[in-house]
Write an enzyme that holds these catalytic residues in place. Structure first.
Site, PDB file in Angstrom:
ATOM      1  N   SER A 252      16.293  10.710  40.377  1.00  0.00           N
ATOM      2  CA  SER A 252      15.568   9.501  40.446  1.00  0.00           C
ATOM      3  C   SER A 252      14.315  10.009  41.711  1.00  0.00           C
ATOM      4  CB  SER A 252      16.229   8.385  40.979  1.00  0.00           C
ATOM      5  OG  SER A 252      16.821   8.629  42.118  1.00  0.00           O
TER       6      SER A 252
ATOM      7  N   GLY B   3      25.193   2.882  37.972  1.00  0.00           N
ATOM      8  CA  GLY B   3      24.643   3.765  37.288  1.00  0.00           C
ATOM      9  C   GLY B   3      24.556   4.977  38.455  1.00  0.00           C
ATOM     10  N   CYS B   4      25.772   5.561  38.802  1.00  0.00           N
ATOM     11  CA  CYS B   4      25.988   6.322  39.954  1.00  0.00           C
ATOM     12  C   CYS B   4      25.525   7.584  39.769  1.00  0.00           C
ATOM     13  CB  CYS B   4      27.136   6.415  40.651  1.00  0.00           C
ATOM     14  SG  CYS B   4      28.401   6.901  39.179  1.00  0.00           S
TER      15      CYS B   4
ATOM     16  N   TRP C 231      25.695  11.475  39.254  1.00  0.00           N
ATOM     17  CA  TRP C 231      26.730  12.535  39.755  1.00  0.00           C
ATOM     18  C   TRP C 231      27.120  12.221  40.972  1.00  0.00           C
ATOM     19  CZ3 TRP C 231      22.085  13.709  36.952  1.00  0.00           C
ATOM     20  CH2 TRP C 231      22.218  14.198  35.728  1.00  0.00           C
TER      21      TRP C 231
ATOM     22  N   CYS D 187       4.891  12.824  32.330  1.00  0.00           N
ATOM     23  CA  CYS D 187       5.336  11.688  33.143  1.00  0.00           C
ATOM     24  C   CYS D 187       4.679  11.776  34.233  1.00  0.00           C
ATOM     25  CB  CYS D 187       6.761  11.590  33.097  1.00  0.00           C
ATOM     26  SG  CYS D 187       7.840  10.894  31.677  1.00  0.00           S
TER      27      CYS D 187
END
Length: 390
Positions: free
Chosen positions: A142, A179-180, A182, A361
């Site tokens: 992220s 939504g952890c 790894w 992106c």
């Protein structure tokens, strides 16, 4: 996870039958300062004649497919994308029809239902070798926080620490990570702040590696959809979700926040980290859905505030979307440098698809066509006010 939508404004485009496709496309390119057949970062080389027809019939979705097929090339795909979006080059009429059809589908169906959630897992199960090569040493997938940071490792640790400070973590707290991935946040928070963490993910690949990386720490990682949280009575002092809301869908935002509220103690805090769209939509970029993130959708500010009404109080809203550009460029550099050892497993077509994904992106965030938001939410409002670190 994250994914900006490559959509440009509608209107102002002549129907292709009124002009030759090549002339129309070249005219649009010139409007954005892009030179077809030139040199430099704003140049594009057309390697197949049908590219012009594809551009007019399928817009950016078709152009990205054609790029993956090797039909055209750009010296700097990120720069070209940023210019197209910044100059507000209009979509052709056929591409408008495709967007309208997607929007109707998004209204008629819940594209992010629990039955469809397994499709999202395909992206995260591609291979841990790919993500280890592309991401920082903590495997954070992220947006990084670049204030005062010089490297990707430093910027991702700065982001994780920012999250911990915003949540006011203290030893002994119990934290839920929705939504952890790894386990990067769970590991960091347990080691640096002395908390225990329950992480959930729908990816078995992530859960397996995450559990290994968090071995010996008070961290539990479960393969679980967020909707399954209601099956237990457990509650948490803090909740965090880093780059997972993009998979939830506008029809489910209120349910998602309501579940988080039920899992949170009355004086708890929830930090929600998500990419955001500049306008409200009911469907997402078709190319990204087909090739990268199935059934994804970027929330708008209006959709989030509506979902929060009567459920959570918004204590803080922090936008550092420009930092995603630099994060993505680092990811691409890592991926590109590691490609020789990844090539045999993934193949050349995957390379062009992944390059298209990362660089377009990056260009979208540079153009500010997408945002990165961190919201801090509380069940009923922090008495005396919430003071957000930066």
């Amino acid at each position: 996870m994250w994914f900006p939508e490559l959509a440009v404004p509608l209107g102002g485009f002549a129907r292709p039958e009124k002009a030759r496709p090549r002339a129309v496309v070249e005219s649009l390119a010139r409007r954005a300062g892009i030179e077809i057949g030139g040199r430099g970062p704003l140049s594009v080389r057309v390697l197949r004649d049908d590219v012009y027809d594809i551009a007019l019939s399928r817009g950016l979705t078709g152009l990205r497919d054609a790029y993956v097929d090797g039909a055209w090339e750009a010296e700097r795909l990120d720069v070209v994308t940023e210019r197209l979006l910044s100059q507000r080059v209009p979509l052709p009429w056929a591409a408008r029809a495709e967007i309208a059809a997607g929007a109707l589908s998004g209204r008629l169906r819940n594209l992010q239902s629990r039955a469809r959630s397994a499709q999202v897992g395909r992206h995260y199960d591609l291979g841990n070798d790919l993500y280890r090569a592309m991401l920082d040493r903590n495997m954070v997938y992220s947006c990084a926080y670049w204030r005062g940071a010089a490297t990707l490792d430093e910027a991702q640790e700065a982001k994780l620490d920012l999250v911990c400070r915003k949540l006011g973590l203290a030893p002994g707290m119990r934290v839920l990570d929705i939504g952890c991935g790894w386990g990067s946040f769970a590991r960091f928070a347990a080691e640096r702040y002395g908390v225990s963490v329950v992480g959930i993910t729908i990816s078995r690949e992530q859960a397996e590696l995450g559990a290994a990386l968090c071995a010996g720490l008070p961290v539990s990682i479960r393969v679980e959809d967020y909707r399954q949280l209601d099956a237990t009575a457990e509650r948490f002092d803090r909740i965090v979700s880093l780059g997972m809301l993009e998979h939830v869908g506008y029809k489910n935002y209120r349910r998602y926040l309501s579940i988080a509220r039920r899992k949170l103690v009355d004086d708890g805090l929830f930090l929600l980290h998500t990419i955001g769209g500049n306008v409200s939509k009911t469907s997402y970029d078709a190319w990204m859905n087909d090739n990268i993130f199935p059934n994804a959708l970027l929330p708008s500010a209006a959709q989030l505030t509506e979902a929060c009404e009567g459920v959570m109080v918004i204590e803080d809203w922090h936008n550092f979307g420009a930092d995603y550009d630099r994060t993505l460029m680092c990811w691409f550099e890592n991926f590109d440098r590691s490609w020789p050892r990844l090539r045999d497993r993934y193949g050349e077509r995957f390379y062009r698809m992944w390059k298209c994904y990362l660089l377009t992106c990056a260009g979208a965030f540079r153009a500010r066509a997408a945002q990165l938001w961190q919201l801090v939410l509380s069940p009923s409002g922090v008495r005396g006010g919430y003071h957000a670190p930066r």
